[in-house]
Write an enzyme that holds these catalytic residues in place. Structure first.
Site, short mmCIF file in Angstrom:
data_model
loop_
_atom_site.label_atom_id
_atom_site.label_comp_id
_atom_site.label_asym_id
_atom_site.label_seq_id
_atom_site.Cartn_x
_atom_site.Cartn_y
_atom_site.Cartn_z
N HIS A 15 -9.07 104.63 80.94
CA HIS A 15 -7.58 105.31 81.00
C HIS A 15 -7.27 106.60 81.61
CE1 HIS A 15 -5.97 102.12 77.41
NE2 HIS A 15 -6.66 101.57 78.63
N GLU A 65 -6.55 109.00 80.15
CA GLU A 65 -6.68 110.40 79.85
C GLU A 65 -8.22 110.55 79.68
OE1 GLU A 65 -3.54 108.13 76.98
OE2 GLU A 65 -4.38 107.86 78.40
N SER A 95 18.62 88.09 113.27
CA SER A 95 18.70 88.95 112.10
C SER A 95 16.72 90.43 112.05
CB SER A 95 17.64 88.77 110.44
OG SER A 95 16.82 88.28 110.44
N ASP A 117 11.74 83.44 108.91
CA ASP A 117 11.41 84.48 110.02
C ASP A 117 9.77 84.09 109.86
OD1 ASP A 117 13.87 85.52 109.53
OD2 ASP A 117 13.45 86.04 107.76
N LEU A 164 4.14 89.01 104.60
CA LEU A 164 4.37 89.10 103.55
C LEU A 164 3.47 90.22 103.02
CD1 LEU A 164 6.12 85.84 101.65
CD2 LEU A 164 7.38 88.54 102.74
N ARG A 179 1.03 96.36 104.39
CA ARG A 179 0.36 97.00 106.06
C ARG A 179 -0.46 97.89 105.34
NH1 ARG A 179 4.77 95.78 109.76
NH2 ARG A 179 5.45 97.81 109.38
N GLY A 183 16.01 85.80 100.97
CA GLY A 183 17.44 85.56 101.57
C GLY A 183 17.99 85.29 100.56
#
Length: 382
Positions: free
Chosen positions: A45, A47, A162, A194, A198, A201, A305
């Protein structure tokens, strides 16, 4: 504490189902002696990273932590005990841990004679940990709806084109959002129109790290490799199992992919599906979120969409809206949001704007619902 919040953000996208946490340690003279953040589930963690960096200088020091130090032993030991053993004299934390298993660290610290304070920059720490906190409190992932539109609210032209409404700078910023999310969700319409990839990058992940104030060497003396962002789960809501075809870009090996289909749909050759009940809008959105939550997803970036976005809004399942507005007008074409079950102005989902910033030539607006919908809590162990 603000530095601890910045450090915590470096864990976005890689710690689920755990929270993101940052920790900064100052010695008795107020000098920085250690800092760290939770890098990934099952690892040390925040800490512990900060205490390792501080070494003996932690004795008599003050630790600033974005989340109440845990008091239980899970895959790692209790952070409250680690702070006590290191001789930390004072602990300031921003947000109380809401999980029954992990909370109680503040009491453990006080019982050992450590001075404990709560609430410093709590709002900032809550916002940075929204995914995990939403999953604990509401029993589902935190959902950010991202859209791009012209100033007159059009997400595409009348002929359905688009690409590209917004600038390259805005698109790079979207990859930052992907890098910070556990899952990216689109619908069948987007999949057909499209063929999206997804994945996040590397430039988007780098932008995320820079925004969080990272450096190549890592804040606690490590090489920084533990903080690398994992690719989000790619999710396509394909009710009839007809939109994702062999060769689709989401089926490559760049990131894991899940196709959500109706219980009675023919999955065909789809590699990994989750079957969900139907609703009058397609698939049942709460069931989808429950299925993702069960897979360890704590934050969702909704990139679908207008129809899918409308279904999420109608289900009361949008926790944040990030809109990229381009200085352009179309006058016709689909709007950014379709039917969301809102029939009169008094039913409008009112939002509170939290940020408005220029991204290249575009404007990015971030807003959150004023009165989010609550559902039963399903606590998860930290």
């Amino acid at each position: 504490m603000r530095r601890a919040v910045v450090l915590a953000a470096r864990g976005l996208g890689s710690t689920s189902p755990n929270p993101v946490v940052g920790c900064v340690i100052l010695d008795a003279a107020g000098q920085l002696v250690g800092e760290g953040f939770h890098r990934r589930a099952g690892g040390p963690h925040a800490e512990v990273h900060a205490l390792r960096a501080a070494g003996d200088r932690a004795r008599g020091a003050t630790a600033y932590v974005t989340l109440e130090p845990c008091a239980h032993t899970g895959r790692t030991g209790p952070c409250a005990r680690a702070l006590i053993d290191a001789g930390v004299a004072r602990v300031v934390y921003a947000v109380a841990d809401p999980t029954p298993q992990a909370r109680g660290g503040a009491e453990t610290l006080r019982a050992a004679g450590v001075t404990v304070e709560r609430g410093l920059l709590a709002d900032e720490a809550e916002d940075g940990n929204a995914g995990w906190l939403t999953s604990v409190r509401l029993g589902r992932p935190h959902v950010t709806w991202k859209y791009a539109a012209t100033l007159d609210g059009r997400s595409a032209a009348a002929d359905s084109t688009s690409r590209w409404i917004t600038s390259a700078e805005a698109r790079a910023d979207v990859h930052r959002l992907r890098a910070e999310a556990d899952a990216v969700v689109v619908g069948s319409g987007t999949a057909r129109a499209d063929d999206p990839h997804l994945a996040a990058r590397a430039a988007g992940a780098d932008a995320s790290a820079k925004a969080a104030g990272s450096d190549e060497s890592g804040s606690d003396g490590s090489d920084g490799s533990d903080g690398d962002t994992v690719q989000p789960l790619r999710v396509v809501v394909d009710t009839e199992a007809t939109a994702v075809r062999p060769g689709a870009r989401v089926l490559d090996d760049a990131a894991p992919t899940l196709i959500a289909i109706a219980e009675d749909a023919d999955a065909g050759a789809l590699p990994e599906v989750v079957r969900l009940p139907r609703s009058d809008r397609g698939l049942d959105i709460p069931a989808l979120l429950a299925a993702l939550h069960a897979r360890g997803v704590r934050s969702v970036l909704l990139e679908g969409g207008p129809a899918l976005a409308g279904s999420f809004v109608a289900a009361g399942a949008v926790d944040k809206v990030v809109g990229y507005l381009a200085p352009a007008l179309l006058g016709a074409g689909p709007t950014a949001l379709a039917d969301a079950g809102i029939s009169t102005i008094t039913e409008a989902l009112r939002l509170r704007m939290t940020e408005a910033v220029r991204i290249g030539p575009d404007l990015r607006i971030t807003a959150v619902p004023i009165a989010p919908t609550a559902v039963p809590t399903a606590p998860k162990e930290r």
